[in-house]
Design an enzyme around this catalytic site. Structure first.
Site, PDB file in Angstrom:
ATOM      1  N   PRO A   1       0.819  -1.211   0.000  1.00 38.94           N
ATOM      2  CA  PRO A   1       0.000   0.000   0.000  1.00 38.94           C
ATOM      3  C   PRO A   1       0.858   1.268   0.000  1.00 38.94           C
ATOM      4  CG  PRO A   1      -0.791  -1.579   1.622  1.00 38.94           C
ATOM      5  CD  PRO A   1       0.525  -2.084   1.138  1.00 38.94           C
ATOM      6  N   GLU A   2       0.582   2.158  -0.950  1.00 34.84           N
ATOM      7  CA  GLU A   2       1.282   3.440  -0.985  1.00 34.84           C
ATOM      8  C   GLU A   2       0.288   4.531  -0.598  1.00 34.84           C
ATOM      9  OE1 GLU A   2       3.812   4.131  -4.284  1.00 34.84           O
ATOM     10  OE2 GLU A   2       4.576   2.098  -4.342  1.00 34.84           O
TER      11      GLU A   2
ATOM     12  N   HIS B   1      -4.877 -14.320   9.807  1.00 38.22           N
ATOM     13  CA  HIS B   1      -4.241 -13.024   9.561  1.00 38.22           C
ATOM     14  C   HIS B   1      -5.114 -11.840   9.945  1.00 38.22           C
ATOM     15  CE1 HIS B   1      -1.319 -15.474   7.573  1.00 38.22           C
ATOM     16  NE2 HIS B   1      -2.057 -15.692   6.513  1.00 38.22           N
TER      17      HIS B   1
ATOM     18  N   LYS C   1      22.630  18.385  -3.562  1.00 37.41           N
ATOM     19  CA  LYS C   1      22.486  16.967  -3.256  1.00 37.41           C
ATOM     20  C   LYS C   1      22.977  16.088  -4.415  1.00 37.41           C
ATOM     21  CE  LYS C   1      20.275  17.027   0.801  1.00 37.41           C
ATOM     22  NZ  LYS C   1      20.128  18.459   0.998  1.00 37.41           N
TER      23      LYS C   1
ATOM     24  N   ARG D   1       1.652 -10.556   6.288  1.00 37.26           N
ATOM     25  CA  ARG D   1       3.102 -10.505   6.514  1.00 37.26           C
ATOM     26  C   ARG D   1       3.486  -9.837   7.832  1.00 37.26           C
ATOM     27  NH1 ARG D   1       6.206  -9.025   1.011  1.00 37.26           N
ATOM     28  NH2 ARG D   1       7.893  -9.887   2.272  1.00 37.26           N
TER      29      ARG D   1
END
Length: 269
Positions: free
Chosen positions: A2-3, A90, A150, A109
């Site tokens: 998931p983002e 789960h 950078k 997980r």
């Protein structure tokens, strides 16, 4: 994994069912997640959820005495179900509500998290986060200032949560392709014109992903399937070796920061 858009869709999915509701009980079946679930999570019992906020990829369930911090990790999801729904494998945390519904957290997980923070203070996990990409705080002047001098490659730079939160791997790939910027370009070499383009594209890509995910909000009250994940129309991510959708050149794949990176060697300079 998931983002930001998926986490935002999760927030939108559970908020109508949870905001304004009293938490009658929290049931933790598996306390060993990414971090141990603290005993203080029980403080949420008897409290009203006043708001659900997203900060980066964290969901904050606010109450008058503090807030629960939820992270979906790599495989976590949230569902809205009737209180009597039997748990399956789960299903690690249930938040029972006075309405007769529950918010169920499933995580095969176990890389996600449930944490607690007392009201009036910030949790260390939130302390060093950069601005939200969809706010005015993430702008061209800010990006150029952070990038100045950078040597970090741009792909890693825009994925750094201390620079800007929530630009995960998928959306970093897509944003750099749409901006026509090579992912290995040093951040300090970013021009103003390119920064203007990149900021606009990141905002557009994430906004579109959230809108697409919004079509699945009904799944949050169903008993099967995964909530909040949308059919993504990706241009380059996962398409190494296929023709570029713009010029037809073969898309190349490399690892940057141990993450899969796909780009067009012709379009992205």
């Amino acid at each position: 994994m998931p983002e930001l858009p998926e986490v935002e869709v999760s927030r939108l999915g559970i908020s109508p069912h949870a905001e304004g509701q009293i938490v009658t009980r929290i049931e933790v079946r598996q306390p060993k997640l990414r971090w141990p679930v603290p005993e203080t999570i029980k403080n949420i019992e008897g409290q009203t959820i006043t708001a659900i906020e997203r900060r980066a990829k964290y969901l904050l369930l606010h109450t008058p005495v503090g807030y629960a911090i939820v992270h979906l990790g790599m495989s976590g999801s949230l569902r809205v179900l009737p209180n009597a729904t039997a748990p399956e494998k789960h299903d690690h945390v249930d938040l029972h509500l006075a309405s007769g519904k529950l918010i169920r957290y499933n995580d095969p997980r176990r890389f996600g998290a449930w944490l607690w923070q007392e009201a009036g203070s910030d949790h260390p996990a939130l302390a060093k986060l950069g601005p939200e990409p969809l706010t005015d705080d993430f702008n061209v002047e800010y990006l150029l200032e952070k990038a100045n001098g950078k040597r970090t490659v741009l792909k890693s730079f825009i994925m750094d949560n201390a620079v800007v939160v929530g630009v995960g791997n998928i959306y970093a790939n897509e944003s750099l392709f749409t901006s026509r910027i090579h992912p290995k370009r040093p951040a300090g070499k970013l021009t103003r014109e390119e920064a203007e383009k990149l900021v606009a594209v990141i905002k557009s890509v994430l906004t579109t992903a959230i809108k697409q995910g919004g079509t699945t909000l009904k799944d949050f009250t169903q008993t099967d399937g995964k909530p909040g994940y949308f059919a993504q129309e990706l241009q380059v991510y996962g398409k190494e070796g296929k023709p570029c959708p713009v010029c037809g050149e073969e898309l190349e794949g490399v690892k940057i920061g141990q993450r899969a990176t796909v780009f067009c060697p012709n379009c992205q300079i």
